[in-house]
Motif scaffolding. Structure first.
Motif, PDB file in Angstrom:
ATOM      1  N   PHE A  53      -0.632   3.384  12.846  1.00  0.00           N
ATOM      2  CA  PHE A  53      -1.547   3.799  11.868  1.00  0.00           C
ATOM      3  C   PHE A  53      -1.842   2.760  10.730  1.00  0.00           C
ATOM      4  N   GLY A  54      -2.503   3.116   9.926  1.00  0.00           N
ATOM      5  CA  GLY A  54      -3.032   1.940   8.690  1.00  0.00           C
ATOM      6  C   GLY A  54      -1.887   1.509   7.978  1.00  0.00           C
ATOM      7  N   ALA A  55      -1.876   0.336   7.615  1.00  0.00           N
ATOM      8  CA  ALA A  55      -0.596  -0.479   6.987  1.00  0.00           C
ATOM      9  C   ALA A  55      -0.797  -0.686   5.734  1.00  0.00           C
ATOM     10  N   GLN A  56      -1.641  -0.069   5.088  1.00  0.00           N
ATOM     11  CA  GLN A  56      -1.883  -0.233   3.526  1.00  0.00           C
ATOM     12  C   GLN A  56      -1.074   0.799   2.786  1.00  0.00           C
ATOM     13  N   PRO A  57      -0.909   0.870   1.541  1.00  0.00           N
ATOM     14  CA  PRO A  57      -0.126   1.900   0.648  1.00  0.00           C
ATOM     15  C   PRO A  57      -0.827   3.050   0.627  1.00  0.00           C
ATOM     16  N   PRO A  58      -2.115   3.033   0.440  1.00  0.00           N
ATOM     17  CA  PRO A  58      -2.792   4.606   0.319  1.00  0.00           C
ATOM     18  C   PRO A  58      -2.571   5.582   1.531  1.00  0.00           C
ATOM     19  N   VAL A  59      -2.567   4.829   2.661  1.00  0.00           N
ATOM     20  CA  VAL A  59      -2.082   5.530   4.033  1.00  0.00           C
ATOM     21  C   VAL A  59      -0.982   6.334   3.847  1.00  0.00           C
ATOM     22  N   ALA A  60       0.169   6.058   3.310  1.00  0.00           N
ATOM     23  CA  ALA A  60       1.146   6.722   3.088  1.00  0.00           C
ATOM     24  C   ALA A  60       1.164   7.772   2.028  1.00  0.00           C
ATOM     25  N   TYR A  61       0.692   7.090   0.891  1.00  0.00           N
ATOM     26  CA  TYR A  61       0.582   7.785  -0.342  1.00  0.00           C
ATOM     27  C   TYR A  61      -0.447   9.082  -0.042  1.00  0.00           C
ATOM     28  N   ARG A  62      -1.589   8.944   0.607  1.00  0.00           N
ATOM     29  CA  ARG A  62      -2.296  10.300   0.936  1.00  0.00           C
ATOM     30  C   ARG A  62      -1.662  11.194   1.729  1.00  0.00           C
ATOM     31  N   ALA A  63      -0.857  10.758   2.753  1.00  0.00           N
ATOM     32  CA  ALA A  63      -0.203  11.844   3.663  1.00  0.00           C
ATOM     33  C   ALA A  63       0.633  12.660   2.829  1.00  0.00           C
ATOM     34  N   LEU A  64       1.531  11.693   1.823  1.00  0.00           N
ATOM     35  CA  LEU A  64       2.604  12.268   1.175  1.00  0.00           C
ATOM     36  C   LEU A  64       1.972  13.097  -0.041  1.00  0.00           C
ATOM     37  N   ASP A  65       1.082  12.764  -0.460  1.00  0.00           N
ATOM     38  CA  ASP A  65       0.388  13.615  -1.662  1.00  0.00           C
ATOM     39  C   ASP A  65       0.162  14.916  -1.102  1.00  0.00           C
ATOM     40  N   PHE A  66      -0.722  14.793   0.428  1.00  0.00           N
ATOM     41  CA  PHE A  66      -1.114  16.056   0.716  1.00  0.00           C
ATOM     42  C   PHE A  66      -0.168  16.890   0.906  1.00  0.00           C
ATOM     43  N   LEU A  67       0.917  16.607   1.714  1.00  0.00           N
ATOM     44  CA  LEU A  67       2.099  17.284   2.146  1.00  0.00           C
ATOM     45  C   LEU A  67       2.567  17.814   0.563  1.00  0.00           C
ATOM     46  N   GLU A  68       2.967  17.116  -0.222  1.00  0.00           N
ATOM     47  CA  GLU A  68       3.312  17.808  -1.590  1.00  0.00           C
ATOM     48  C   GLU A  68       2.630  18.779  -2.106  1.00  0.00           C
ATOM     49  N   GLU A  69       1.276  18.434  -2.070  1.00  0.00           N
ATOM     50  CA  GLU A  69       0.131  19.363  -2.711  1.00  0.00           C
ATOM     51  C   GLU A  69       0.263  20.782  -2.077  1.00  0.00           C
TER      52      GLU A  69
END
Lengths: 173, 173
Positions: B75-91
DNA sequence: CTTGTAATGTTACGATATAACATATAGATC
DNA sequence: GATCTATATGTTATATCGTAACATTACAAG
C-alpha cells in the motif's frame, strides 16, 4: 474585572462565569508560591513566568506558544525550555496537560489533590476544570471489575461553553 | 487460542482475560463489514487491512507503525495513507484513538454507540475498553452544572493490568 | 570560597500530523 | 460497454509536537 480576551472567563469553582480575572491570576500565582515553598521547591524565573502566561486566561496554550512568549522576554528559545517548565508545573499540580489539544493550562485547584476533568469549548477554546470525583470513582469501579489498577486518569470533554451555544455560527459543527 | 504476543489478551467484555483471539479478531472484522454495509460505506483493501492490523492485539498502534505495515504490503507509504484509514475507522466507530498514547486501537464494541473508557497498561501496553456509561453520565452532570454541552468525551486511565501487577519489575514506576 | 546539585541553555533529532494536489477506481447512467 | 462522477488512493512537502544528550550557569551547604 472580566477581561476582554476571555469570552468565557471562568472562576475557580464556577467556570464559564464572569469573574475578576486579575485576582484569579494573582491568587493562582500566590498559591503556587506557597505550595512550592512547602515542598522546598523553587519557583524560578522561567517557571514563574510560564505559570503567569498560563494564568492569563482560562485557555490551553501549546508548548511552542509558551516558548515564543518566553523567548521574546529573553529566556531560552529552544523547546526544552518550555517543556521543562511546563512539565515541572504539571508534576507539582500547578498546571495540567490537555491531551485532546496537546497543550497546557493552569490548574484552577492548586494543592487540592484531585483527578481533574476538563470541559473544552471547541468554539472559543475556553477551558473549565470540572469536579472529577464522581467520574473518577465510576472509572475506578469499572477498572477494579477488571482487576486493573489506575494510576492516573485523563477525563476531557469537548463541546460548547454556555456563551458559544448561543452563537449559531460558532456552534456549527 | 490465546496467542503469544498478547500477554493480556482481552475478551470484548472481560478485558485482560485470556480468550480465543482468532475468533475475537475475525468477529470484529465481520461486524465491521456488516456495519459499513448497512451505512452504504466501503471497506476497501487499505481500510480492511488497517482494521485487521489493529485487531491483531488489544494494543494501541501508532499511525506510523500501521503505515509501515501497510507499506510493506504494497500500500502507499506516506502518512496520509495510514491517517485516512485510521480516521475513517474511528469516524464510523470501528476504532478508537488513544489520546494518551497518540495511537489507535480497534473498537471492542462496534455498533454499540457509546463513549468509550480505556484502561491502558503502562507495562505491557495492553488496552481494555471498559464500560464508560457511569463515568460519562457523571461527567455530563458536572458539565450541565456549568451549562456546558458535551459533544464528545475522552476517558482514559493509565495503570497496571492484572498480570503486570504481579510482576514487580514491570510495575516499578 | 569550594563543591555538589539543580536549573538553564544549546544543538540536534525524532515523532506525530496535515495541506495540497495528482491519479486511479468503483458504481451509476446512458 | 463507454462515459461520467464521486470517492478513494497516492504523492510531495511541510507543519507541529516532543525529547535525547550534553555544555554552562546559578545556588545553597559545608
Amino acid at each position: 474585572m472580566p477581561h476582554d480576551h476571555c469570552p468565557s472567563c471562568a472562576a475557580p469553582d464556577l467556570a464559564f462565569a464572569t469573574h475578576d480575572h486579575a485576582d484569579c491570576a494573582s491568587d493562582g500565582l500566590a498559591r503556587a508560591q506557597e505550595i512550592l515553598a512547602t515542598k522546598g521547591l523553587r519557583l524560578t524565573p522561567v517557571r514563574r513566568r510560564t505559570l503567569e502566561i498560563l494564568l492569563e486566561g482560562h485557555r490551553a496554550l501549546g508548548a511552542y506558544e509558551v516558548l515564543s512568549r518566553l523567548a521574546a522576554e529573553g529566556f531560552g528559545a529552544q523547546p526544552p525550555v518550555a517543556y521543562r517548565a511546563l512539565d515541572f508545573l504539571e508534576e507539582h499540580g500547578l498546571a495540567h496537560r490537555i491531551r485532546r489539544l496537546n497543550s497546557f493550562t493552569a490548574c484552577m485547584h492548586m494543592g487540592e489533590s484531585h483527578t481533574a476533568a476538563f470541559l473544552i469549548c471547541r468554539a472559543c477554546n475556553a477551558i473549565s476544570e470540572a469536579p472529577a470525583a464522581p467520574s473518577r470513582s465510576a472509572l475506578d469501579n469499572a477498572a477494579s471489575a477488571q482487576g486493573f489498577a489506575i494510576e492516573s486518569a485523563t477525563i476531557e470533554a469537548l463541546g460548547l461553553c454556555p456563551s458559544c451555544q448561543t452563537t449559531p455560527d460558532k456552534a456549527a459543527a
